[in-house]
Design a protein around this motif. Structure first.
Motif, short mmCIF file in Angstrom:
data_model
loop_
_atom_site.label_atom_id
_atom_site.label_comp_id
_atom_site.label_asym_id
_atom_site.label_seq_id
_atom_site.Cartn_x
_atom_site.Cartn_y
_atom_site.Cartn_z
N MET A 82 17.41 -1.88 -30.13
CA MET A 82 17.19 -0.47 -29.75
C MET A 82 15.84 -0.31 -29.07
O MET A 82 15.72 0.35 -28.05
N THR A 83 14.79 -0.98 -29.61
CA THR A 83 13.47 -0.87 -29.02
C THR A 83 13.43 -1.45 -27.61
O THR A 83 12.86 -0.87 -26.69
N THR A 84 14.10 -2.62 -27.44
CA THR A 84 14.11 -3.23 -26.12
C THR A 84 14.80 -2.34 -25.11
O THR A 84 14.33 -2.14 -23.98
N GLY A 85 15.94 -1.75 -25.51
CA GLY A 85 16.65 -0.86 -24.61
C GLY A 85 15.83 0.34 -24.23
O GLY A 85 15.81 0.77 -23.07
N LEU A 86 15.11 0.91 -25.22
CA LEU A 86 14.26 2.07 -24.95
C LEU A 86 13.14 1.69 -23.99
O LEU A 86 12.84 2.42 -23.05
N ASN A 87 12.55 0.50 -24.23
CA ASN A 87 11.48 0.06 -23.35
C ASN A 87 11.98 -0.11 -21.92
O ASN A 87 11.32 0.26 -20.96
N ASP A 88 13.17 -0.71 -21.76
CA ASP A 88 13.73 -0.90 -20.43
C ASP A 88 14.00 0.44 -19.77
O ASP A 88 13.80 0.61 -18.56
N THR A 89 14.45 1.41 -20.56
CA THR A 89 14.76 2.73 -20.00
C THR A 89 13.51 3.41 -19.47
O THR A 89 13.54 4.07 -18.42
N LEU A 90 12.39 3.24 -20.16
CA LEU A 90 11.14 3.89 -19.75
C LEU A 90 10.32 3.05 -18.78
O LEU A 90 9.81 3.56 -17.78
N ILE A 91 10.19 1.76 -19.08
CA ILE A 91 9.29 0.91 -18.32
C ILE A 91 9.86 0.55 -16.95
O ILE A 91 9.13 0.50 -15.96
N GLY A 92 11.17 0.34 -16.89
CA GLY A 92 11.78 -0.04 -15.62
C GLY A 92 11.53 0.96 -14.51
O GLY A 92 11.00 0.61 -13.44
N PRO A 93 11.87 2.24 -14.71
CA PRO A 93 11.59 3.24 -13.66
C PRO A 93 10.10 3.39 -13.36
O PRO A 93 9.72 3.59 -12.20
N LEU A 94 9.27 3.28 -14.40
CA LEU A 94 7.83 3.39 -14.17
C LEU A 94 7.34 2.24 -13.29
O LEU A 94 6.56 2.45 -12.35
N ARG A 95 7.81 1.04 -13.56
CA ARG A 95 7.42 -0.12 -12.76
C ARG A 95 7.81 0.07 -11.30
O ARG A 95 7.00 -0.15 -10.40
N ARG A 96 9.04 0.51 -11.06
CA ARG A 96 9.50 0.69 -9.68
C ARG A 96 8.67 1.73 -8.94
O ARG A 96 8.32 1.56 -7.77
N ARG A 97 8.35 2.82 -9.62
CA ARG A 97 7.57 3.87 -8.97
C ARG A 97 6.13 3.44 -8.72
O ARG A 97 5.53 3.80 -7.70
N LEU A 98 5.55 2.68 -9.66
CA LEU A 98 4.20 2.19 -9.47
C LEU A 98 4.13 1.22 -8.30
O LEU A 98 3.23 1.30 -7.45
N LEU A 99 5.09 0.30 -8.23
CA LEU A 99 5.09 -0.67 -7.15
C LEU A 99 5.27 0.02 -5.80
O LEU A 99 4.63 -0.34 -4.81
N THR A 100 6.14 1.02 -5.76
CA THR A 100 6.35 1.76 -4.52
C THR A 100 5.08 2.48 -4.09
O THR A 100 4.72 2.52 -2.90
N THR A 101 4.37 3.05 -5.06
CA THR A 101 3.12 3.76 -4.76
C THR A 101 2.05 2.82 -4.23
O THR A 101 1.37 3.13 -3.24
N PHE A 102 1.90 1.67 -4.87
CA PHE A 102 0.81 0.77 -4.51
C PHE A 102 1.14 -0.13 -3.32
O PHE A 102 0.23 -0.53 -2.58
N SER A 103 2.42 -0.47 -3.14
CA SER A 103 2.75 -1.45 -2.11
C SER A 103 3.79 -0.97 -1.10
O SER A 103 4.00 -1.62 -0.08
N GLY A 104 4.47 0.13 -1.39
CA GLY A 104 5.50 0.62 -0.48
C GLY A 104 6.87 0.03 -0.71
O GLY A 104 7.82 0.37 -0.01
N GLN A 105 7.00 -0.86 -1.69
CA GLN A 105 8.30 -1.43 -2.03
C GLN A 105 8.41 -1.59 -3.54
O GLN A 105 7.41 -1.84 -4.21
#
Length: 314
Positions: free
Chosen positions: A1-24
């Motif tokens: 359950m914890t891993t799934g929750l982490n993936d739900t929150l961290i995955g979108p955050l990672r994608r948005r951070l990478l897009t902000t800093f690098s454009g992809q």
């Protein structure tokens, strides 16, 4: 359950951070991978203060402080307002700054020199007139030694203070970082950049004493933009926390010019530093522990024999 929750929150955050800093949102950029190439160890070693200060997550907060501090010089501010599309495409300017900092930090000496030469070439047409703190009109050029020095001072101060407040003492001391990063100033045309933390403070104060820093409507407009930039909604709360932490740590004189006040609840200062550390910890979980730029540099250093290579044991 914890891993799934982490993936739900961290995955979108990672994608948005990478897009902000690098454009992809996935993968490394070509210029990051290119830092693996080169024939020497670069200007800064893995155990340098520069690698320590520029690694980790504190550069995110440092970037905010650097932009606010740079804008205090009306000549620098005029160059940004009149010769960039920071409002229409602020992330492009951010990506360019990140590329320069990490190439100088992690690249070999040839790559670092090329990065600085590229920036200086782009600065050639950036010129015009600005109103000084004394109310007089003066000509500016982005490659002018006075403006280049203020930008260098602002970067050095911002990265140093962000690390000290959010990570702790600089390995080897603040003087070591200022002295090492003076190389970047020289590569950008700064004559005799400061090499100690006290000299850095004195040089910055001298700009204000000479009336070279100023507030005003144009600065207020830029500060308003920096306070609430057009970020992805998921990133806005964390950015607000970091902005408040940056403001809390800036000199009072700079805050007065910027029209900013330290975060308070009535007479009580808000505990923004702890909140900023927690925010950066979350960002650190979302991103890779080591930046692609540093990883590429380490591969180059292993190839050159400066660092141990991958183990060949079965």
């Amino acid at each position: 359950m914890t891993t799934g929750l982490n993936d739900t929150l961290i995955g979108p955050l990672r994608r948005r951070l990478l897009t902000t800093f690098s454009g992809q949102s996935e993968g490394n950029l070509a210029w990051e991978e290119a830092l693996e190439e080169g024939d020497d160890a670069g200007y800064f070693a893995p155990d340098s203060a520069v690698w320590a200060v520029h690694g980790g997550m504190t550069p995110i907060a440092a970037g905010i402080r650097a932009l606010l501090t740079q804008a205090l010089h009306p000549g620098v501010l005029a160059g940004v307002v009149e010769h960039s599309n920071y409002r229409a495409d602020p992330l492009a300017r951010l990506a360019g700054t990140i590329r320069w900092i990490f190439t100088v930090t992690y690249g070999d000496t040839a790559a670092a020199r090329r990065a600085c030469a590229w920036v200086r070439k782009r600065h050639v047409p950036v010129e015009g007139e600005f109103v000084t703190g004394h109310g007089t009109h003066e000509h500016y050029s982005a490659n002018d030694s006075t403006l280049a020095e203020w930008v260098h001072l602002a970067f050095t101060d911002a990265f140093l203070r962000a690390y000290e407040s959010l990570a702790g003492p600089v390995p080897g001391g603040a003087d070591r970082y200022v002295g090492e990063w003076a190389v970047a100033g020289e590569l950008m045309g700064v004559a005799d950049p400061p090499r100690t933390a006290s000299a850095l403070v004195e040089r910055m104060e001298a700009y204000d004493t000479a009336g070279q820093l100023a507030g005003g409507p144009r600065l207020a407009d830029v500060v308003s933009f920096l306070r609430r930039p057009p970020l992805d909604p998921l990133l806005r709360p964390g950015y607000a926390v970091l902005f408040n932490a940056v403001v809390a740590g800036m000199p009072q004189r700079h805050l007065d010019l910027l029209g900013l006040v330290r975060p308070r609840l009535g007479p009580v200062p808000l505990p923004v530093t702890g909140a900023a550390k927690a925010t950066l910890a979350v960002v650190g979980r979302a991103l890779d522990p080591m930046s692609p730029s540093e990883a590429a540099a380490r591969r180059r250093l292993a190839r050159l024999g400066v660092l141990p290579g991958p183990s060949t044991a079965p």
